[in-house]
Write an enzyme that holds these catalytic residues in place. Structure first.
Site, PDB file in Angstrom:
ATOM      1  N   GLU A 106      21.199 -19.571 -24.097  1.00  8.13           N
ATOM      2  CA  GLU A 106      20.993 -20.875 -24.154  1.00  8.13           C
ATOM      3  C   GLU A 106      19.929 -21.410 -25.196  1.00  8.13           C
ATOM      4  O   GLU A 106      20.290 -22.621 -25.936  1.00  8.13           O
ATOM      5  CB  GLU A 106      20.799 -21.580 -22.951  1.00  8.13           C
ATOM      6  CG  GLU A 106      21.809 -21.653 -21.929  1.00  8.13           C
ATOM      7  CD  GLU A 106      21.645 -22.191 -20.539  1.00  8.13           C
ATOM      8  OE1 GLU A 106      20.340 -22.405 -20.201  1.00  8.13           O
ATOM      9  OE2 GLU A 106      22.547 -22.094 -19.634  1.00  8.13           O
ATOM     10  N   HIS A 111      14.665 -14.135 -27.334  1.00  9.81           N
ATOM     11  CA  HIS A 111      13.623 -14.079 -26.181  1.00  9.81           C
ATOM     12  C   HIS A 111      13.966 -12.763 -25.208  1.00  9.81           C
ATOM     13  O   HIS A 111      15.196 -12.935 -24.839  1.00  9.81           O
ATOM     14  CB  HIS A 111      13.444 -15.276 -25.518  1.00  9.81           C
ATOM     15  CG  HIS A 111      14.573 -15.950 -25.098  1.00  9.81           C
ATOM     16  ND1 HIS A 111      15.401 -16.683 -26.015  1.00  9.81           N
ATOM     17  CD2 HIS A 111      15.317 -16.208 -23.907  1.00  9.81           C
ATOM     18  CE1 HIS A 111      16.639 -17.306 -25.164  1.00  9.81           C
ATOM     19  NE2 HIS A 111      16.563 -16.749 -24.117  1.00  9.81           N
TER      20      HIS A 111
HETATM   21  P1  5GP Z   1      18.555 -18.003 -22.237  1.00 10.08           P
HETATM   22  O1  5GP Z   1      19.910 -18.477 -21.205  1.00 10.08           O
HETATM   23  O2  5GP Z   1      18.982 -18.464 -23.602  1.00 10.08           O
HETATM   24  O3  5GP Z   1      18.792 -16.369 -22.043  1.00 10.08           O
HETATM   25  O4  5GP Z   1      17.270 -18.247 -21.489  1.00 10.08           O
HETATM   26  C1  5GP Z   1      16.587 -19.535 -21.540  1.00 10.08           C
HETATM   27  C2  5GP Z   1      15.589 -19.605 -20.665  1.00 10.08           C
HETATM   28  O5  5GP Z   1      14.505 -20.537 -21.192  1.00 10.08           O
HETATM   29  C3  5GP Z   1      16.144 -19.984 -19.262  1.00 10.08           C
HETATM   30  O6  5GP Z   1      15.782 -18.992 -18.362  1.00 10.08           O
HETATM   31  C4  5GP Z   1      15.400 -21.428 -19.139  1.00 10.08           C
HETATM   32  O7  5GP Z   1      14.934 -21.535 -17.858  1.00 10.08           O
HETATM   33  C5  5GP Z   1      14.062 -21.199 -19.962  1.00 10.08           C
HETATM   34  N1  5GP Z   1      13.581 -22.461 -20.539  1.00 10.08           N
HETATM   35  C6  5GP Z   1      14.415 -23.573 -20.804  1.00 10.08           C
HETATM   36  N2  5GP Z   1      13.414 -24.490 -21.453  1.00 10.08           N
HETATM   37  C7  5GP Z   1      12.147 -24.036 -21.355  1.00 10.08           C
HETATM   38  C8  5GP Z   1      10.908 -24.771 -21.562  1.00 10.08           C
HETATM   39  O8  5GP Z   1      11.101 -25.931 -21.974  1.00 10.08           O
HETATM   40  N3  5GP Z   1      10.088 -24.019 -21.100  1.00 10.08           N
HETATM   41  C9  5GP Z   1      10.080 -22.803 -20.431  1.00 10.08           C
HETATM   42  N4  5GP Z   1       9.192 -22.174 -20.128  1.00 10.08           N
HETATM   43  N5  5GP Z   1      11.347 -22.257 -20.336  1.00 10.08           N
HETATM   44  C10 5GP Z   1      12.266 -22.912 -20.572  1.00 10.08           C
END
Ligand code: 5GP
Ligand code: ZN
Length: 127
Positions: A106, A111
């Protein structure tokens, strides 16, 4: 290359995690190096859930590895250090790089999710 030119290449002002690196959005930072940052996920999916990122902007883990293998190694080393500091190393943990749409990514600033602190169950759930 000037500092400004470098900044233009490596920082995306529309990117949430670049803004966390820049200190524009608060985060609970648990570990940092010259090239990496680790902070708690805002919506933890396990007792320990930490995101490990390079300070420089790369969209996903494949792009990072292709553009800067040494930085990819820094991210992996940081993930290991975070796991150790959080007490996860003995019992184990998972390091996840969601990649692309089908991978559930997302935020398009690479990361690694360091997740652990309890048994994590099956590796995959298919939507
Ligand atoms: P993805 O789905 O891209 O692998 O993971 C994105 C992660 O970023 C999700 O686990 C979500 O909870 C986290 N996340 C989204 N917005 C923020 C934010 O503003 N601060 C922090 N610390 N984590 C976030
Ligand atoms: Zn970014």
């Amino acid at each position: 290359m000037s500092f400004e030119e470098l900044r233009i290449i490596q920082v995306d002002n529309d990117c949430l995690f670049c803004r966390i690196v820049a200190g524009e959005i608060p985060a609970t930072v648990v570990y940092e190096t010259e090239t990496t940052l680790a902070f708690r996920d805002i919506d933890p999916k396990a007792p320990v859930h930490i995101l490990v990122i390079p300070r420089a902007h790369h969209a996903d883990v494949a792009a990072l590895a292709a553009a800067d293998p040494a930085l990819a190694a820094d991210v992996l080393a940081a993930a290991g250090a975070v796991a150790e500091a959080e007490g996860l190393s003995a019992d184990g943990y998972r390091l996840i790089f969601n990649t692309g749409r089908f991978g559930g990514q997302e935020v398009f600033h690479v990361h690694g999710h360091v997740v652990g602190g309890s048994p994590l169950g099956p590796m995959l759930s298919i939507a």
